[in-house]
Design a protein around this motif. Structure first.
Motif, PDB file in Angstrom:
ATOM      1  N   SER A 135     -36.339  23.740 -12.957  1.00 35.22           N
ATOM      2  CA  SER A 135     -36.171  25.174 -13.163  1.00 35.22           C
ATOM      3  C   SER A 135     -37.289  25.737 -14.050  1.00 35.22           C
ATOM      4  O   SER A 135     -37.804  26.830 -13.799  1.00 35.22           O
ATOM      5  CB  SER A 135     -34.794  25.404 -13.787  1.00 35.22           C
ATOM      6  OG  SER A 135     -34.580  26.746 -14.018  1.00 35.22           O
ATOM      7  N   PHE A 175     -32.846  17.069 -15.700  1.00 32.07           N
ATOM      8  CA  PHE A 175     -33.795  16.992 -14.586  1.00 32.07           C
ATOM      9  C   PHE A 175     -33.864  18.322 -13.849  1.00 32.07           C
ATOM     10  O   PHE A 175     -34.948  18.862 -13.622  1.00 32.07           O
ATOM     11  CB  PHE A 175     -33.427  15.847 -13.628  1.00 32.07           C
ATOM     12  CG  PHE A 175     -34.457  15.708 -12.544  1.00 32.07           C
ATOM     13  CD1 PHE A 175     -35.668  15.069 -12.794  1.00 32.07           C
ATOM     14  CD2 PHE A 175     -34.262  16.267 -11.289  1.00 32.07           C
ATOM     15  CE1 PHE A 175     -36.657  14.984 -11.824  1.00 32.07           C
ATOM     16  CE2 PHE A 175     -35.235  16.191 -10.307  1.00 32.07           C
ATOM     17  CZ  PHE A 175     -36.439  15.542 -10.578  1.00 32.07           C
ATOM     18  N   LEU A 189     -46.707  30.130  -9.331  1.00 35.39           N
ATOM     19  CA  LEU A 189     -45.723  30.026  -8.246  1.00 35.39           C
ATOM     20  C   LEU A 189     -46.278  30.676  -6.976  1.00 35.39           C
ATOM     21  O   LEU A 189     -46.978  31.677  -7.047  1.00 35.39           O
ATOM     22  CB  LEU A 189     -44.449  30.759  -8.686  1.00 35.39           C
ATOM     23  CG  LEU A 189     -43.144  30.310  -8.051  1.00 35.39           C
ATOM     24  CD1 LEU A 189     -42.868  28.854  -8.349  1.00 35.39           C
ATOM     25  CD2 LEU A 189     -41.988  31.181  -8.524  1.00 35.39           C
ATOM     26  N   ALA A 240     -40.270  24.457 -14.236  1.00 37.35           N
ATOM     27  CA  ALA A 240     -41.486  24.461 -13.395  1.00 37.35           C
ATOM     28  C   ALA A 240     -41.514  25.743 -12.561  1.00 37.35           C
ATOM     29  O   ALA A 240     -42.580  26.287 -12.276  1.00 37.35           O
ATOM     30  CB  ALA A 240     -41.514  23.234 -12.493  1.00 37.35           C
ATOM     31  N   GLY A 241     -40.316  26.229 -12.207  1.00 35.20           N
ATOM     32  CA  GLY A 241     -40.211  27.427 -11.373  1.00 35.20           C
ATOM     33  C   GLY A 241     -40.522  28.731 -12.102  1.00 35.20           C
ATOM     34  O   GLY A 241     -40.659  29.757 -11.449  1.00 35.20           O
ATOM     35  N   VAL A 244     -44.162  16.328 -17.017  1.00 37.69           N
ATOM     36  CA  VAL A 244     -43.035  16.014 -16.140  1.00 37.69           C
ATOM     37  C   VAL A 244     -43.480  16.100 -14.673  1.00 37.69           C
ATOM     38  O   VAL A 244     -43.105  15.262 -13.847  1.00 37.69           O
ATOM     39  CB  VAL A 244     -41.851  16.982 -16.442  1.00 37.69           C
ATOM     40  CG1 VAL A 244     -40.760  16.830 -15.420  1.00 37.69           C
ATOM     41  CG2 VAL A 244     -41.294  16.732 -17.826  1.00 37.69           C
ATOM     42  N   TYR A 258     -30.800  28.940 -11.269  1.00 32.89           N
ATOM     43  CA  TYR A 258     -29.613  28.193 -10.840  1.00 32.89           C
ATOM     44  C   TYR A 258     -28.302  28.888 -11.194  1.00 32.89           C
ATOM     45  O   TYR A 258     -27.237  28.289 -11.057  1.00 32.89           O
ATOM     46  CB  TYR A 258     -29.657  26.760 -11.408  1.00 32.89           C
ATOM     47  CG  TYR A 258     -30.737  25.941 -10.712  1.00 32.89           C
ATOM     48  CD1 TYR A 258     -30.567  25.511  -9.400  1.00 32.89           C
ATOM     49  CD2 TYR A 258     -31.945  25.649 -11.326  1.00 32.89           C
ATOM     50  CE1 TYR A 258     -31.552  24.806  -8.725  1.00 32.89           C
ATOM     51  CE2 TYR A 258     -32.948  24.948 -10.662  1.00 32.89           C
ATOM     52  CZ  TYR A 258     -32.733  24.531  -9.361  1.00 32.89           C
ATOM     53  OH  TYR A 258     -33.716  23.842  -8.683  1.00 32.89           O
ATOM     54  N   SER A 300     -31.863  21.240  -6.656  1.00 30.90           N
ATOM     55  CA  SER A 300     -31.914  21.893  -5.355  1.00 30.90           C
ATOM     56  C   SER A 300     -33.154  22.783  -5.315  1.00 30.90           C
ATOM     57  O   SER A 300     -33.285  23.706  -6.111  1.00 30.90           O
ATOM     58  CB  SER A 300     -30.626  22.711  -5.184  1.00 30.90           C
ATOM     59  OG  SER A 300     -30.684  23.451  -4.010  1.00 30.90           O
ATOM     60  N   ALA A 301     -34.079  22.459  -4.430  1.00 27.01           N
ATOM     61  CA  ALA A 301     -35.318  23.248  -4.254  1.00 27.01           C
ATOM     62  C   ALA A 301     -35.950  22.747  -2.954  1.00 27.01           C
ATOM     63  O   ALA A 301     -35.670  21.610  -2.531  1.00 27.01           O
ATOM     64  CB  ALA A 301     -36.279  23.026  -5.425  1.00 27.01           C
ATOM     65  N   MET A 302     -36.796  23.554  -2.324  1.00 27.95           N
ATOM     66  CA  MET A 302     -37.394  23.141  -1.040  1.00 27.95           C
ATOM     67  C   MET A 302     -38.134  21.813  -1.177  1.00 27.95           C
ATOM     68  O   MET A 302     -38.045  20.939  -0.327  1.00 27.95           O
ATOM     69  CB  MET A 302     -38.358  24.218  -0.534  1.00 27.95           C
ATOM     70  CG  MET A 302     -37.652  25.437   0.031  1.00 27.95           C
ATOM     71  SD  MET A 302     -38.825  26.696   0.570  1.00 27.95           S
ATOM     72  CE  MET A 302     -39.313  26.076   2.159  1.00 27.95           C
ATOM     73  N   GLU A 303     -38.887  21.665  -2.271  1.00 29.79           N
ATOM     74  CA  GLU A 303     -39.667  20.441  -2.467  1.00 29.79           C
ATOM     75  C   GLU A 303     -38.750  19.211  -2.531  1.00 29.79           C
ATOM     76  O   GLU A 303     -39.073  18.152  -2.002  1.00 29.79           O
ATOM     77  CB  GLU A 303     -40.475  20.568  -3.765  1.00 29.79           C
ATOM     78  CG  GLU A 303     -41.512  19.509  -3.984  1.00 29.79           C
ATOM     79  CD  GLU A 303     -42.683  19.602  -3.000  1.00 29.79           C
ATOM     80  OE1 GLU A 303     -42.934  20.688  -2.475  1.00 29.79           O
ATOM     81  OE2 GLU A 303     -43.316  18.574  -2.753  1.00 29.79           O
ATOM     82  N   VAL A 354     -44.102  20.660 -19.150  1.00 33.22           N
ATOM     83  CA  VAL A 354     -43.849  20.770 -17.700  1.00 33.22           C
ATOM     84  C   VAL A 354     -44.939  20.021 -16.926  1.00 33.22           C
ATOM     85  O   VAL A 354     -44.653  19.343 -15.941  1.00 33.22           O
ATOM     86  CB  VAL A 354     -43.763  22.258 -17.256  1.00 33.22           C
ATOM     87  CG1 VAL A 354     -43.748  22.388 -15.738  1.00 33.22           C
ATOM     88  CG2 VAL A 354     -42.523  22.926 -17.849  1.00 33.22           C
TER      89      VAL A 354
HETATM   90  C1  LIG Z   1     -41.268  19.474 -13.077  1.00 33.13           C
HETATM   91  C2  LIG Z   1     -40.475  18.803 -12.015  1.00 33.13           C
HETATM   92  C3  LIG Z   1     -39.396  17.884 -12.424  1.00 33.13           C
HETATM   93  C4  LIG Z   1     -40.666  19.015 -10.711  1.00 33.13           C
HETATM   94  C5  LIG Z   1     -41.737  19.836 -10.109  1.00 33.13           C
HETATM   95  C6  LIG Z   1     -41.646  19.883  -8.599  1.00 33.13           C
HETATM   96  C7  LIG Z   1     -40.656  20.894  -8.108  1.00 33.13           C
HETATM   97  C8  LIG Z   1     -39.430  20.437  -7.435  1.00 33.13           C
HETATM   98  C9  LIG Z   1     -40.958  22.193  -8.240  1.00 33.13           C
HETATM   99  C10 LIG Z   1     -40.062  23.297  -7.797  1.00 33.13           C
HETATM  100  C11 LIG Z   1     -40.222  24.429  -8.745  1.00 33.13           C
HETATM  101  C12 LIG Z   1     -39.441  25.624  -8.328  1.00 33.13           C
HETATM  102  C13 LIG Z   1     -40.039  26.588  -7.402  1.00 33.13           C
HETATM  103  C14 LIG Z   1     -38.264  25.781  -8.867  1.00 33.13           C
HETATM  104  C15 LIG Z   1     -37.438  26.991  -8.623  1.00 33.13           C
HETATM  105  S1  LIG Z   1     -35.807  26.674  -8.975  1.00 33.13           S
HETATM  106  C16 LIG Z   1     -35.162  26.429  -7.389  1.00 33.13           C
HETATM  107  C17 LIG Z   1     -34.709  27.698  -6.770  1.00 33.13           C
HETATM  108  N1  LIG Z   1     -33.578  28.229  -7.431  1.00 33.13           N
HETATM  109  C18 LIG Z   1     -34.355  27.414  -5.347  1.00 33.13           C
HETATM  110  O1  LIG Z   1     -33.221  27.682  -4.957  1.00 33.13           O
HETATM  111  O2  LIG Z   1     -35.219  26.924  -4.613  1.00 33.13           O
END
Ligand SMILES: CC(C)=CCC/C(C)=C/CC/C(C)=C/CSC[C@H](N)C(=O)O
Length: 408
Positions: free
Chosen positions: A140, A135, A148, A142-143, A61, A126, A365-368, A58
């Motif tokens: 996911s 991807f 966190l 990372a989440g 990535v 998800y 789909s994520a805030m970032e 992770v």
């Molecule tokens: C490791 C990669 C490819 C990316 C890291 C940056 C990134 C987008 C991190 C977000 C991690 C996170 C909090 C994921 C949770 S899953 C999304 C969640 N279900 C939502 O609806 O926001």
């Protein structure tokens, strides 16, 4: 999001990892401990080195992913999701074409680890399983890694505080139609129904002209339709489906016996589930948005959230909670169904000077991701407007890496 929280002076709330369990519908496959040494030993016993290796997987990535911040700082923008991913790292394009299961299998991870830990992460984040593309699977994972955080007071404070900072003129309303204008003062006419609470039911349709339009709302079945008028090509919703998820918040006491616990001692604060046909996607104990235990938490009482793919009946809620003081349900189209045709993704450009951000959700789909998609569209529209074509769909080369030959 980290930068936004700093700029806006919002505090980050670190999430306590707590005890984690993975449930298969009959029994717990693993339950960690409040002692980290015991947790490490238990995870190692069940998953061997996979549990250590996934952390560096992770991290690797995430480092590749982080290139996007340098690329965007240099002003580069992309017209398609795949071009944007390619600019971060070509391996992400490959991940889009394989399932997370096959990506990890090829990297040497065991079936047990994928079927339990990875599947559990996909189901909670998800609402789907390890067949989703690599991807979104990486995002996911990372989440579910330690570290966190959320914004103290609620994540919504980021967009709420960005609005005054950006000095925009915010008009609240439902957009009904966008008409392409020819040879007039502006490029587009937007018709909308104001939704300001002051207007109550007396709102009348308004129109306004704009040079550039950015759509930041999913254009898929189930979302409000905007009519696109007088365009040479038909613009309509995209075919990919969105996944409905139901978050049920219960102020009460979780039903420990359902998971095989005699009492609530050592009961997990997070339970992932690892069988695809299970009704329950996950359970999580929740603090309030300030990080404190929910107001009425006394004794065994706490607030727990379950994710399911359809609304639970009262009997079904009773399976997971033995006492209920209050139950609230949030039912929404949360993210795409990640089983679509990869060659047919929505573009960032719908027409000259008309952009669409949410195609980025097809990658993840994520805030970032939404922030990255929004910045891409802002840069794209700027580059188009000022003719900086050398910064559109071009690979970014770090100036410090350029050799003399490359300069020539
Ligand atoms: C490791 C990669 C490819 C990316 C890291 C940056 C990134 C987008 C991190 C977000 C991690 C996170 C909090 C994921 C949770 S899953 C999304 C969640 N279900 C939502 O609806 O926001």
């Amino acid at each position: 999001m980290v930068n936004f929280s700093k700029i806006l002076g919002l505090e980050q709330l670190k999430h306590d990892d707590g005890i984690l369990g993975i449930f298969d519908g009959d029994e717990m496959r693993i339950t960690t401990s409040s002692y980290s040494a015991v947790t490490l030993a238990k995870l190692f016993w069940r998953y061997g080195l996979d549990i250590y290796n996934i952390r560096s997987w992770v991290k690797d990535v995430t480092e590749k992913f982080s290139r996007i911040y340098t690329i965007q700082d240099a002003g580069f923008a992309y017209t398609s999701v795949m071009d944007l991913l390619q600019a971060m790292d070509p391996v992400f394009v490959k991940y889009m074409k394989k399932s997370i299961k096959s990506v990890l299998k090829a990297d040497g991870y065991s079936d047990r680890f994928i079927d339990e830990f990875v599947t559990g992460a996909m189901r909670t984040n998800y609402g789907q399983n390890a067949d989703i593309h690599g991807f979104v699977g990486a995002v996911s994972l990372a989440g579910v890694e330690p570290g966190l955080w959320s914004v103290k007071g609620g994540n919504y404070r980021i967009p709420e505080n960005l609005i005054p900072l950006s000095k925009i003129n915010l008009i609240q309303g439902d957009v009904k139609s966008i008409t392409l204008l020819e040879y007039q003062e502006s490029n587009y006419e937007l018709r909308y129904l104001p939704t300001s609470p002051k207007l109550a039911n007396n709102a009348e349709i308004q129109t306004k002209g704009y040079d550039v339009i950015v759509i930041a709302n999913p254009m898929h079945d189930g979302f409000p339709d905007i009519k696109f008028e007088d365009f040479p090509n038909e613009i309509k919703n995209f075919p990919q489906k969105f996944h409905r998820i139901i978050a049920t918040f219960v102020d009460g006491v979780p039903n420990n016996t359902h998971y095989g616990f005699e009492n609530l001692d050592g009961f997990p604060s997070t339970i992932l589930t690892c069988k695809n046909d299970l009704f329950l996607n996950s359970y999580g104990k929740h603090n309030d948005v300030l990080g404190n235990p929910a107001e009425k938490s006394v004794g065994d009482r706490s607030v727990g959230k379950i994710f399911t793919n359809r609304p639970p009946t009262e009997q079904e809620v009773n399976i997971y909670f033995k006492k209920k003081e209050d139950v609230r349900m949030v039912n929404w189209l949360a993210y795409p169904e990640y089983d679509f045709d990869i060659d047919n993704l929505p573009p960032f450009v719908l027409h000259d000077n008309m952009y669409y951000i949410n195609g980025i959700e097809m990658a993840a789909s994520a805030m970032e991701m939404s922030v990255i998609g929004a910045r891409n569209v802002a840069l794209l529209s700027y580059n188009h407007w000022y003719g900086h074509l050398d910064k559109i769909d071009e690979p970014y080369v770090d100036p410090s890496q350029k050799s003399d030959k490359a300069e020539l």
